[in-house]
Design a protein around this motif. Sequence first.
Motif, short mmCIF file in Angstrom:
data_model
loop_
_atom_site.label_atom_id
_atom_site.label_comp_id
_atom_site.label_asym_id
_atom_site.label_seq_id
_atom_site.Cartn_x
_atom_site.Cartn_y
_atom_site.Cartn_z
N ALA A 104 -53.13 -50.87 -42.99
CA ALA A 104 -52.46 -51.81 -42.40
C ALA A 104 -53.58 -52.75 -41.68
N LEU A 105 -54.78 -52.36 -41.23
CA LEU A 105 -55.58 -53.04 -40.54
C LEU A 105 -56.91 -53.49 -41.37
N VAL A 106 -57.35 -52.62 -42.56
CA VAL A 106 -58.32 -53.02 -43.14
C VAL A 106 -58.00 -53.51 -44.68
N ALA A 107 -58.09 -54.73 -44.98
CA ALA A 107 -57.68 -55.17 -46.26
C ALA A 107 -58.31 -54.33 -47.38
N PRO A 108 -57.43 -54.07 -48.32
CA PRO A 108 -58.16 -53.28 -49.39
C PRO A 108 -58.94 -54.22 -50.41
N GLU A 109 -59.86 -53.77 -50.90
CA GLU A 109 -61.19 -54.46 -51.76
C GLU A 109 -60.42 -54.99 -53.28
N GLU A 110 -60.87 -56.00 -53.82
CA GLU A 110 -60.35 -56.32 -55.19
C GLU A 110 -60.47 -55.37 -56.06
N SER A 111 -61.64 -54.23 -56.03
CA SER A 111 -61.56 -53.27 -57.11
C SER A 111 -60.43 -52.41 -57.05
N GLU A 112 -60.05 -52.05 -55.59
CA GLU A 112 -59.12 -51.17 -55.21
C GLU A 112 -57.68 -51.59 -55.97
N VAL A 113 -57.36 -53.04 -55.62
CA VAL A 113 -56.44 -53.86 -55.79
C VAL A 113 -56.07 -53.67 -57.57
N ASP A 114 -57.34 -53.90 -57.98
CA ASP A 114 -57.26 -53.94 -59.65
C ASP A 114 -56.94 -52.63 -60.21
N ILE A 115 -57.40 -51.43 -59.52
CA ILE A 115 -57.06 -50.22 -59.95
C ILE A 115 -55.51 -49.98 -60.00
N VAL A 116 -54.98 -49.95 -59.04
CA VAL A 116 -53.70 -49.78 -58.81
C VAL A 116 -52.95 -50.71 -59.39
N ARG A 117 -53.23 -51.90 -59.85
CA ARG A 117 -52.65 -52.86 -60.56
C ARG A 117 -52.39 -52.34 -62.07
N GLN A 118 -53.63 -51.94 -62.63
CA GLN A 118 -53.50 -51.46 -63.95
C GLN A 118 -52.85 -50.20 -64.23
N ARG B 273 -45.64 -60.45 -62.79
CA ARG B 273 -45.56 -60.59 -61.45
C ARG B 273 -46.82 -59.72 -60.65
N LEU B 274 -47.08 -58.55 -61.34
CA LEU B 274 -47.86 -57.69 -60.79
C LEU B 274 -49.59 -58.36 -60.98
N LYS B 275 -49.55 -58.73 -62.07
CA LYS B 275 -50.76 -59.46 -62.33
C LYS B 275 -50.93 -60.57 -61.56
N ALA B 276 -50.03 -61.42 -61.07
CA ALA B 276 -50.21 -62.56 -60.33
C ALA B 276 -50.53 -62.03 -58.66
N VAL B 277 -50.49 -61.03 -58.22
CA VAL B 277 -50.70 -60.49 -56.86
C VAL B 277 -52.09 -60.57 -56.73
N THR B 278 -52.28 -61.02 -55.45
CA THR B 278 -53.75 -61.31 -54.90
C THR B 278 -53.96 -60.04 -53.84
N ALA B 279 -55.42 -59.94 -53.73
CA ALA B 279 -55.77 -58.84 -52.80
C ALA B 279 -55.25 -59.14 -51.38
N GLU B 280 -55.27 -60.48 -51.07
CA GLU B 280 -54.66 -61.13 -49.85
C GLU B 280 -53.26 -60.84 -49.70
N GLN B 281 -52.29 -60.92 -50.70
CA GLN B 281 -51.13 -60.51 -50.59
C GLN B 281 -50.75 -59.12 -50.34
N VAL B 282 -51.76 -58.25 -50.97
CA VAL B 282 -51.51 -56.66 -50.63
C VAL B 282 -51.78 -56.46 -49.37
N ALA B 283 -52.86 -56.92 -48.89
CA ALA B 283 -53.07 -56.88 -47.33
C ALA B 283 -51.88 -57.19 -46.41
N GLU B 284 -51.69 -58.25 -46.74
CA GLU B 284 -50.40 -58.84 -45.84
C GLU B 284 -49.38 -57.90 -45.92
N ALA B 285 -49.01 -57.39 -47.08
CA ALA B 285 -47.66 -56.44 -47.42
C ALA B 285 -48.15 -55.16 -46.64
N ALA B 286 -49.43 -54.74 -46.77
CA ALA B 286 -49.78 -53.39 -46.14
C ALA B 286 -49.61 -53.49 -44.66
#
Length: 451
Positions: free
Chosen positions: A353-367, A406-419
């Motif tokens: 919730a406090l530390v934004a995930p890195e791009e690499s982590e977001v890419d892994i869960v997206r795939q 829709r999943l491909k369009a999600v940014t790391a910033e949006q994931v951080a906001e949702a978290a």
Amino acid sequence: MSRTAEQIGRTELGPRPLPPLGEQRAATNLSVVDTVLDNGLRVIAVHQPTVPMVELRLRVPFAGTDPAHAPTAEVLAAAILTGTKSRDRVAMDTELALVGGELNAAVDPELLSLGGNALASGFDTLLTVLADALTAATYTDDEVAGEKARLIERITVARSKPNVIARQALQRHRYGDHPFTREIPEAADVAKVESADVRALHQAAVLPRGAVLVVVGDVEPVKAVAGVSAALADWRGDASAAVLPPLPPLTPGDLLVIDRPGAVQSQIRLSAQSITRTDPRYPALQLANLALGGFFSSRLVENIREDKGYTYHARSYPEFTPDGATLLIDTDTASDVTAAALLEIRYELARIALVAPEESEVDIVRQYAIGSLLTSTSSQGGLASQVAALAVLGLGVDWLVNHPERLKAVTAEQVAEAAAEFFAPTRFTGVIVGDVAKLAPLTCIGGVRFP
């Protein structure tokens, strides 16, 4: 001379590089008919001719507020395919077997579900047997008695299992005596059910209006719908199938400790209010959930299983109902490390919730999200089950087809906001089921209420 796998995978310059992953592509050319028949039944037919089979999924809203509804519904689901006015159990099974088919039934607080499959050439037979069960099931005394005996045995065993005890405790803590909590009836209540009760429930509640039937396979959608319409022409009712009353929103608060004397393990169950699949924030939340605990390489698994060794499994996942959604986190752990495991769960909730995930982590869960979705819908049975699950929530095939984009369009910033919005530890409530005598360390970390 043969070479080993290690030799094949290396060159003089070092390990042979792996080829890049291919692009994951959803099926975008599905032929679909989504319509509502005169009797109120929604039919979704999808042409997927991968094998000469057809899959069928029927979902009938089947809620009831009377406490006697749950045990009677369990007996109905167990006995609905045991015979009709024109076919006994053996005849039903034989007709289906001759076309390589089967049918089965199950029930939960929301739905009566019937599903099965057959060779595409036997689609009409599959529909005929289904229609017979829906319109002419007899529920004879002998068949009901036999199914009741088997149900009582299974329920008695199930209700003694720690995971079932924990689920029931969580449901009561979240929703009190709402009908949604009546997932497994008492064996004694099942024993009281009579054949006449089951027949009356079938007459009153097995209704087409508001139900959905999904057909996926090697049959043209227009032909499939025509076949369903003809076969189920006599399945009618003036009323609509009964849906659950809306669930109350979850109130964050302390975890309630449920005493299970002598238990060597504790079951930790957390839950928080969430959003439905149609919410524009849902794709980002889905990826945030995967990062937290939604797959084997998630943060929860890495922490409390791989690093600390507190548990064999840990997971977070969404639960959807027609009017809403919740997030759940569960794990089972030894009594003496229950407090430590809870502390680490709260730590991971706060961290994501406090530390934004890195791009690499977001890419892994997206795939992972896209790949698992495409894999689960690559078979006729998987696609049928996915479409049926979405249909009871009011969605169609289009949602499934478009979700990878829709999943491909999600940014790391949006994931951080949702978290940050949905995974703050203060949003959760839940239960811990275990031996209270061994759980005193929980008092050191707070947010826990003992009986």
